[in-house]
Scaffold this motif. Sequence first.
Motif, mmCIF file in Angstrom:
data_model
loop_
_atom_site.group_PDB
_atom_site.id
_atom_site.type_symbol
_atom_site.label_atom_id
_atom_site.label_comp_id
_atom_site.label_asym_id
_atom_site.label_seq_id
_atom_site.Cartn_x
_atom_site.Cartn_y
_atom_site.Cartn_z
ATOM 1 N N ILE A 71 0.798 -1.230 0.168
ATOM 2 C CA ILE A 71 -0.056 0.201 0.417
ATOM 3 C C ILE A 71 0.950 1.141 0.027
ATOM 4 O O ILE A 71 0.749 2.094 -0.994
ATOM 5 C CB ILE A 71 -1.113 0.326 0.805
ATOM 6 C CG1 ILE A 71 -1.982 -1.147 0.911
ATOM 7 C CG2 ILE A 71 -1.576 1.952 1.367
ATOM 8 C CD1 ILE A 71 -3.066 -1.434 2.198
ATOM 9 N N TRP A 86 -4.720 -8.272 -0.066
ATOM 10 C CA TRP A 86 -4.118 -7.404 -1.193
ATOM 11 C C TRP A 86 -4.354 -7.385 -2.879
ATOM 12 O O TRP A 86 -4.582 -7.110 -3.246
ATOM 13 C CB TRP A 86 -2.755 -7.801 -1.172
ATOM 14 C CG TRP A 86 -1.861 -6.696 -2.620
ATOM 15 C CD1 TRP A 86 -1.138 -7.590 -3.661
ATOM 16 C CD2 TRP A 86 -1.841 -5.541 -2.963
ATOM 17 N NE1 TRP A 86 -0.586 -6.379 -4.399
ATOM 18 C CE2 TRP A 86 -1.204 -5.297 -3.571
ATOM 19 C CE3 TRP A 86 -1.923 -4.271 -1.803
ATOM 20 C CZ2 TRP A 86 -1.247 -4.003 -4.328
ATOM 21 C CZ3 TRP A 86 -1.820 -2.658 -2.782
ATOM 22 C CH2 TRP A 86 -1.690 -2.991 -3.746
ATOM 23 N N LEU A 127 -7.029 -0.195 -5.399
ATOM 24 C CA LEU A 127 -6.094 -0.522 -5.643
ATOM 25 C C LEU A 127 -4.354 -0.932 -6.516
ATOM 26 O O LEU A 127 -5.224 -1.917 -6.960
ATOM 27 C CB LEU A 127 -4.459 -0.335 -4.012
ATOM 28 C CG LEU A 127 -5.441 0.471 -2.984
ATOM 29 C CD1 LEU A 127 -5.146 -0.563 -1.836
ATOM 30 C CD2 LEU A 127 -4.391 1.298 -3.336
#
Lengths: 280, 195
Positions: free
Chosen positions: B103, B183, B192
């Motif tokens: 991140i 993730w 993301l």
Amino acid sequence: MMICKEAIEHLHEFLDNELDVGNYSEIKQHIDMCHNCCEKFEFEQALKKIIKDKTPHYKTPQHLLQSIASRWAEMDEEYNRTETPALELKRWRIRGIYDFFTLRPAYVTVAVLLPMTIIGLAAYLSFFRPAEFPPIVKVAAERHDSFVNDNMRLDLVSSDRNEIRRHFENLQRSNLAIDIPEFNGREMKLLGCKNSSLAGEKSAYVGLSGNHNKISLEIVNGSGMNINKLNHELFKGRLYYFGKHKGYNVVLWRHGNTLYSLTSTMNRRDLMRVASESIP
Amino acid sequence: MGESAGREDKTREFESAALEHIDSLFNVGMRMTGNREAAEDLVQETYLKVHRFSHTFKEGSNLKAWLFKILRNTFINTFRKKIREPKEIHYNDAEDLYLFNKIKTVKESDDHLSGGITNVYEFFEDEVTNAINKLPLAFKEVVLYSDIEELSYEEISEIIGCPIGTVKSRLFRARRLLQKSLWNYANERGYLKEK
């Protein structure tokens, strides 16, 4: 002073509240001063909280609670019923039987191995234990005594020498290599034979009958038995050892690797003559 | 008579103490079995055993750990599951703080993501449940015990019958796997993106 690597190593334990006071405050101090570590610790702490918060929390359904309560009540009732002495006794008896015949692997193993060990030990002690053997002359004389008094059971009762030879050939498989001597003397008759043992060595026992007496012949193959302590005498070029027990004369000699013994009421000289004439 | 009544009181006390934890057991049961019906059966069976074996509970020892231990054994027996730690193919230290590092990388290259780094958690929600459910059983259970039920390492060690060191290493590996999975969800959704 604690370095970042050490702090990160204890990150999980720190957040899980698993550190003792000393370690905890040391790491806390480091985090308060180190921006990098602080960011990481805060991230992980937040993640831990998110994981807990975002995991839906279910409420136990009411019917499950009721079901458990009623099953518990049933079990209590059943227990109270079986608690009466008569039933208690019955239950005990049934359980007793099953307990006795349990098939738990450990018990079965013990049940099998224990008797085997005991039998094995007993067999070892009674057959293989190195023991003092009674003097060979005594053994031969006593065996002859039972032969004379018809107390000996011969495995093969035959006067056919070939049959006896075949009998002993069969026995060769059990380490008893026997060479049946030729009997030249006409006055000698075969009565039968059996496999036996003489002073701890496997032997072939041959029962013979002479003109007036019974004669025992024992043959031990490859015996290293020591008979040199016995009295001995040279007769017609052969060395004979001899002894006397219970009124029987025992004459022993070696031929190659084989030990022979003749036992009879005949006197020693006659026995040696029979041996030298009949058994080359 | 009085003694028997006293014993009965004690049993009642024990039973209500055991029932206080039923929500925790039901939640772990839900996660372990994956469906409501099986979880209900599992919890019911567990509490029948609790009742039957209440005399084996050592007074003063940890009741919650004892209950979870029975739940776990019942689960293993009923579903014939084996709870074994998966063999790790390879592992390197860089994988610690996996999510944080990922991140951070993304944030540094994207100005639209404002606020503190922890704000990005708005992106995950229901994925957390799936990520936990996808874990191998041995990992899933330690995460449930530690992160959801907030049991101590010692309690977990008692429940799964492993030394505390094993609990630690298993828990840390479980979290690493969980972070990777989270993730992947974030990446799939496209909120993301790794640059």
